[in-house]
Write a protein that holds these residues in place. Structure first.
Motif, PDB file in Angstrom:
ATOM      1  N   CYS A   1      24.864 -34.284  21.059  1.00  0.00           N
ATOM      2  CA  CYS A   1      25.756 -33.680  20.068  1.00  0.00           C
ATOM      3  C   CYS A   1      24.968 -32.753  19.141  1.00  0.00           C
ATOM      4  N   ARG A   2      25.259 -31.461  19.233  1.00  0.00           N
ATOM      5  CA  ARG A   2      24.641 -30.484  18.347  1.00  0.00           C
ATOM      6  C   ARG A   2      25.405 -30.450  17.039  1.00  0.00           C
ATOM      7  N   CYS A   3      24.666 -30.544  15.964  1.00  0.00           N
ATOM      8  CA  CYS A   3      25.305 -30.543  14.648  1.00  0.00           C
ATOM      9  C   CYS A   3      24.329 -29.970  13.631  1.00  0.00           C
ATOM     10  N   SER A   4      24.858 -29.339  12.613  1.00  0.00           N
ATOM     11  CA  SER A   4      24.002 -28.764  11.573  1.00  0.00           C
ATOM     12  C   SER A   4      23.313 -29.832  10.742  1.00  0.00           C
ATOM     13  N   GLU A   5      23.859 -31.055  10.761  1.00  0.00           N
ATOM     14  CA  GLU A   5      23.290 -32.141   9.979  1.00  0.00           C
ATOM     15  C   GLU A   5      23.190 -33.404  10.822  1.00  0.00           C
ATOM     16  N   GLU A   6      22.454 -34.360  10.317  1.00  0.00           N
ATOM     17  CA  GLU A   6      22.290 -35.619  11.044  1.00  0.00           C
ATOM     18  C   GLU A   6      23.644 -36.334  11.159  1.00  0.00           C
ATOM     19  N   LEU A   7      23.930 -36.845  12.360  1.00  0.00           N
ATOM     20  CA  LEU A   7      25.213 -37.499  12.585  1.00  0.00           C
ATOM     21  C   LEU A   7      25.277 -38.838  11.859  1.00  0.00           C
ATOM     22  N   GLU A   8      26.442 -39.113  11.304  1.00  0.00           N
ATOM     23  CA  GLU A   8      26.671 -40.413  10.689  1.00  0.00           C
ATOM     24  C   GLU A   8      26.847 -41.460  11.784  1.00  0.00           C
ATOM     25  N   LYS A   9      26.561 -42.698  11.459  1.00  0.00           N
ATOM     26  CA  LYS A   9      26.713 -43.768  12.444  1.00  0.00           C
ATOM     27  C   LYS A   9      28.145 -43.860  12.943  1.00  0.00           C
ATOM     28  N   SER A  10      29.095 -43.664  12.035  1.00  0.00           N
ATOM     29  CA  SER A  10      30.509 -43.737  12.423  1.00  0.00           C
ATOM     30  C   SER A  10      30.877 -42.616  13.392  1.00  0.00           C
ATOM     31  N   THR A  11      30.246 -41.450  13.241  1.00  0.00           N
ATOM     32  CA  THR A  11      30.512 -40.324  14.145  1.00  0.00           C
ATOM     33  C   THR A  11      30.001 -40.638  15.545  1.00  0.00           C
ATOM     34  N   ILE A  12      28.800 -41.206  15.622  1.00  0.00           N
ATOM     35  CA  ILE A  12      28.228 -41.584  16.919  1.00  0.00           C
ATOM     36  C   ILE A  12      29.109 -42.623  17.603  1.00  0.00           C
ATOM     37  N   GLU A  13      29.554 -43.598  16.843  1.00  0.00           N
ATOM     38  CA  GLU A  13      30.405 -44.654  17.410  1.00  0.00           C
ATOM     39  C   GLU A  13      31.744 -44.090  17.881  1.00  0.00           C
ATOM     40  N   LYS A  14      32.272 -43.104  17.162  1.00  0.00           N
ATOM     41  CA  LYS A  14      33.548 -42.504  17.538  1.00  0.00           C
ATOM     42  C   LYS A  14      33.406 -41.706  18.827  1.00  0.00           C
ATOM     43  N   VAL A  15      32.313 -40.929  18.936  1.00  0.00           N
ATOM     44  CA  VAL A  15      32.063 -40.167  20.165  1.00  0.00           C
ATOM     45  C   VAL A  15      31.916 -41.131  21.337  1.00  0.00           C
ATOM     46  N   ALA A  16      31.160 -42.200  21.126  1.00  0.00           N
ATOM     47  CA  ALA A  16      30.938 -43.179  22.198  1.00  0.00           C
ATOM     48  C   ALA A  16      32.255 -43.813  22.650  1.00  0.00           C
ATOM     49  N   MET A  17      33.090 -44.203  21.698  1.00  0.00           N
ATOM     50  CA  MET A  17      34.327 -44.894  22.037  1.00  0.00           C
ATOM     51  C   MET A  17      35.306 -43.988  22.789  1.00  0.00           C
ATOM     52  N   PHE A  18      35.511 -42.775  22.286  1.00  0.00           N
ATOM     53  CA  PHE A  18      36.506 -41.899  22.893  1.00  0.00           C
ATOM     54  C   PHE A  18      35.995 -41.145  24.117  1.00  0.00           C
TER      55      PHE A  18
ATOM     56  N   GLY B   1      32.836 -30.832   4.961  1.00  0.00           N
ATOM     57  CA  GLY B   1      32.021 -32.024   4.784  1.00  0.00           C
ATOM     58  C   GLY B   1      32.278 -33.140   5.774  1.00  0.00           C
ATOM     59  N   GLU B   2      33.238 -32.940   6.690  1.00  0.00           N
ATOM     60  CA  GLU B   2      33.570 -33.983   7.661  1.00  0.00           C
ATOM     61  C   GLU B   2      33.094 -33.575   9.054  1.00  0.00           C
ATOM     62  N   GLN B   3      32.408 -34.507   9.726  1.00  0.00           N
ATOM     63  CA  GLN B   3      31.930 -34.247  11.090  1.00  0.00           C
ATOM     64  C   GLN B   3      33.072 -34.473  12.075  1.00  0.00           C
ATOM     65  N   LYS B   4      33.434 -33.397  12.803  1.00  0.00           N
ATOM     66  CA  LYS B   4      34.594 -33.427  13.682  1.00  0.00           C
ATOM     67  C   LYS B   4      34.172 -33.695  15.130  1.00  0.00           C
ATOM     68  N   THR B   5      34.756 -34.734  15.736  1.00  0.00           N
ATOM     69  CA  THR B   5      34.399 -35.106  17.105  1.00  0.00           C
ATOM     70  C   THR B   5      35.413 -34.636  18.146  1.00  0.00           C
ATOM     71  N   LYS B   6      36.539 -34.087  17.711  1.00  0.00           N
ATOM     72  CA  LYS B   6      37.596 -33.725  18.664  1.00  0.00           C
ATOM     73  C   LYS B   6      37.139 -32.698  19.703  1.00  0.00           C
ATOM     74  N   PRO B   7      36.362 -31.637  19.311  1.00  0.00           N
ATOM     75  CA  PRO B   7      35.897 -30.688  20.344  1.00  0.00           C
ATOM     76  C   PRO B   7      35.059 -31.376  21.429  1.00  0.00           C
ATOM     77  N   THR B   8      34.232 -32.333  21.037  1.00  0.00           N
ATOM     78  CA  THR B   8      33.416 -33.054  22.016  1.00  0.00           C
ATOM     79  C   THR B   8      34.294 -33.925  22.912  1.00  0.00           C
ATOM     80  N   GLN B   9      35.291 -34.591  22.311  1.00  0.00           N
ATOM     81  CA  GLN B   9      36.208 -35.402  23.115  1.00  0.00           C
ATOM     82  C   GLN B   9      36.901 -34.546  24.177  1.00  0.00           C
ATOM     83  N   ALA B  10      37.355 -33.368  23.775  1.00  0.00           N
ATOM     84  CA  ALA B  10      38.050 -32.470  24.710  1.00  0.00           C
ATOM     85  C   ALA B  10      37.108 -31.980  25.805  1.00  0.00           C
ATOM     86  N   ALA B  11      35.863 -31.661  25.413  1.00  0.00           N
ATOM     87  CA  ALA B  11      34.885 -31.162  26.384  1.00  0.00           C
ATOM     88  C   ALA B  11      34.560 -32.229  27.425  1.00  0.00           C
ATOM     89  N   ILE B  12      34.405 -33.468  26.992  1.00  0.00           N
ATOM     90  CA  ILE B  12      34.082 -34.556  27.922  1.00  0.00           C
ATOM     91  C   ILE B  12      35.275 -34.842  28.825  1.00  0.00           C
TER      92      ILE B  12
END
Length: 577
Positions: free
Chosen positions: A214-231, A188-199
């Motif tokens: 970001c490919r995901c099975s479900e719509e990204l949460e706002k916090s997930t988008i902000e985390k990807v952007a920051m890292f 149930g948690e959207q994981k951003t670590k693989p994307t951080q490593a890829a970038i």
């Protein structure tokens, strides 16, 4: 010339092709002329000799190029005509550089990956990106470049380095990079670590992403988008959420909603490209048609069931263009498509003895389908099952479409049952087949020694015969006197049998320019029993479905007469494209 590069990280098969095609389509809605290039890091010269079960479908172009299936996506979405040079492989590039070295073009220099190979890649991209690909005949404004594989793979290293250099060759305002990554959902948690490593890997190679998809099975949460952007050191507006949708045809609208095109417009300074009023209007019409088409997809209620009887059904990508042509047709006539996958070997009597459950399941699908499709393929495996499926369709008046091998299969079945050729077969399947049993023969001009690029390939004309006014397939083609479609085959119907076949009702309504080679047959007194030696799926477009496929879907839905009367033309009462 503006360049948009689409790369991928974390895993392969993440959807770069769909994202690249969708981005190109959205740029076209601005009125721009768009082309596309696919880079494949494999050593093969092309996809012609690769197994469809390993690599997926081999897509064929007008010029006979055998390419990666993603070029099919580009043509379908962008409405363009690409060439074999729009598919760059490691094998092609190395062959090109070595050939130049043998000629002495490098003047005695030690030939190296950098700069010789990377320069060759950049030169290739610049040259091919300027080739006109639409009916305007004008040089494109934007080139979408998809880098196959996953960034970090050793195979793609020369291409990544070439693109790193290329961004400086063309200038920052002419080069943008979209990196497609994966955001898995774990418990149930959207994981951003693989994307951080890829970038991080991408940046270490000298490529800075302008957008992260970001490919995901479900719509990204706002916090997930902000985390990807920051890292990943980008702004939140540079993170695109590509979640699962009803169909891939919705992806352009998903990207549009997130203002991706606005960002690219500013980043690439697209206002510097001069556009006519006609260009802008054409782009707006394209967007309106696309929105209406996806609306048709969502509004479809009645289902049409097509049994696809094939031999590579374990990997659906083996029949990607066939699937897309069926989808285009079903959307046009506003029907929900259900493809019933049938492995041809499961229809054969031997399967009943080995695995009864598979045998009965396969025959249940064939016997309950609204229409039956036998696509192309090579080799003897499963052909007897295909023959049985063709017989079922012919005898029970079930709409049928055969493509390439499907045409040959249906002709063998007809020859055995109607002409009495009990041992009738193809010389592809039976070695030293007796001459009187040869229904399908090797084409005399084909090279039997070399496998790659030696088939009858590319766009070739088919001429409708006299006295074919009754033909449904001719009417679907608008009663044209001839059509041009793409071919990929080594075998043909034995010309010596044509007269007997036609006298018994199997009429070859379309032939080649010699009037000897059979291209289209149609059975009289049948709702729809059509087969083509060519591959009509290769030229099917999202907004302009392939005519043979449209006929199959319409006949299977019992609305073929309505389609022939034009009730489902774009903008008519029957459809709202």
């Amino acid at each position: 010339m503006k360049y948009v590069v689409v790369s991928g990280g974390v895993i392969s098969g993440i959807g770069k092709g769909v994202l690249a095609s969708s981005t190109g389509m959205l740029l076209k809605t601005l009125g721009l002329k768009v082309t596309s290039i696919k880079i494949d890091p494999y050593m093969n010269i092309d996809a012609g000799t690769m197994s469809p079960l390993e690599h997926g479908e081999c897509f064929v172009l007008n010029d006979g190029g055998e390419t990666d299936l993603d070029l099919g996506n580009y043509e379908r979405y962008l409405g363009v005509t690409l060439t074999k040079d729009h598919n760059i492989t490691t094998g092609k590039i190395y062959s090109h550089v070595i050939a130049r070295e043998r000629k002495g073009d490098y003047l005695g220099k030690t030939v190296q990956i950098v700069p010789h190979l990377t320069n060759a890649i950049q030169d290739w991209i610049e040259r091919v990106s300027r080739i006109p690909v639409d009916d305007t005949g004008l040089e494109p404004d934007v080139c979408i470049i998809e880098l196959g594989g996953t960034v970090g793979d050793i195979e793609s290293a020369p291409f990544v380095e070439a693109l790193r250099q290329f961004q400086f060759r063309v200038g920052k305002e002419n080069f943008a990079l979209i990196h497609v990554s994966l955001v898995p959902v774990i418990h149930g948690e959207q994981k951003t670590k693989p994307t951080q490593a890829a970038i991080k890997d991408l940046r270490s190679l000298g490529l800075i992403p302008d957008m992260i998809a970001c490919r995901c099975s479900e719509e990204l949460e706002k916090s997930t988008i902000e985390k990807v952007a920051m890292f990943c050191h980008v702004g939140p507006e540079q993170v695109v959420n590509v979640h699962d949708v009803n169909s891939t045809y919705h992806v352009p609208l998903l990207l549009l909603k997130q203002k991706m095109i606005d960002y690219l417009h500013a980043r690439l300074q697209l206002e510097s490209i001069a556009l006519t009023t006609e260009d802008i209007q054409r782009g707006a019409e394209l967007l309106n048609k696309w929105k209406a088409m996806t609306g048709n997809f969502d509004a479809s209620m009645e289902t049409v069931k097509i049994a696809l009887v094939g031999k590579y059904t374990h990997l659906k990508d083996s029949y990607l263009s066939v699937i897309k042509a069926l989808e285009h047709s079903s959307m046009k006539v506003r029907r929900k498509l259900e493809i019933m996958w049938v492995e041809a070997t499961d229809l054969e009597p031997e399967a009943q003895e080995a695995e009864k459950s598979k045998f009965h399941e396969a025959w249940e699908k064939v016997s309950t389908a609204d229409g039956i499709l036998v696509p192309g393929g090579f080799g003897i495996r499963g052909t007897e099952g295909m023959i049985l499926a063709a017989r079922w369709a012919r005898e029970n008046k079930i709409p049928f479409l055969g493509i390439c091998l499907g045409l040959q299969i249906a002709t063998i079945e007809f020859s055995r049952d109607i002409l009495g050729m009990k041992k009738g077969n193809s010389t592809e399947f039976v070695e030293n087949l007796a001459e009187e049993d040869q229904v399908v023969v090797y084409m005399p001009e084909i090279d039997k020694e070399k496998m790659g690029g030696t088939m009858r390939l590319g766009l070739r004309p088919t001429y409708f015969q006299e006295d074919s006014e009754w033909s449904k397939i001719k009417k679907l083609y608008g009663n044209a006197s001839s059509v041009e479609e793409r071919h990929r085959h080594r075998y043909e119907i034995n010309p010596k049998l044509i007269k007997d076949l036609e006298e018994n009702g199997l009429v070859f309504v379309g032939k080649d320019e010699t009037n000897n080679r059979c291209e289209i047959f149609e059975l009289k007194n049948h709702p729809y029993f059509v087969a083509t030696q060519y591959h009509p799926e290769y030229t099917s477009k999202v907004l302009d479905p392939s005519k043979p496929f449209l006929g199959l879907v319409a006949a299977s839905a019992n609305i073929l007469d309505d389609v022939l009367e034009g009730q489902f033309e774009f903008g008519s009462h029957g459809a709202e494209f």
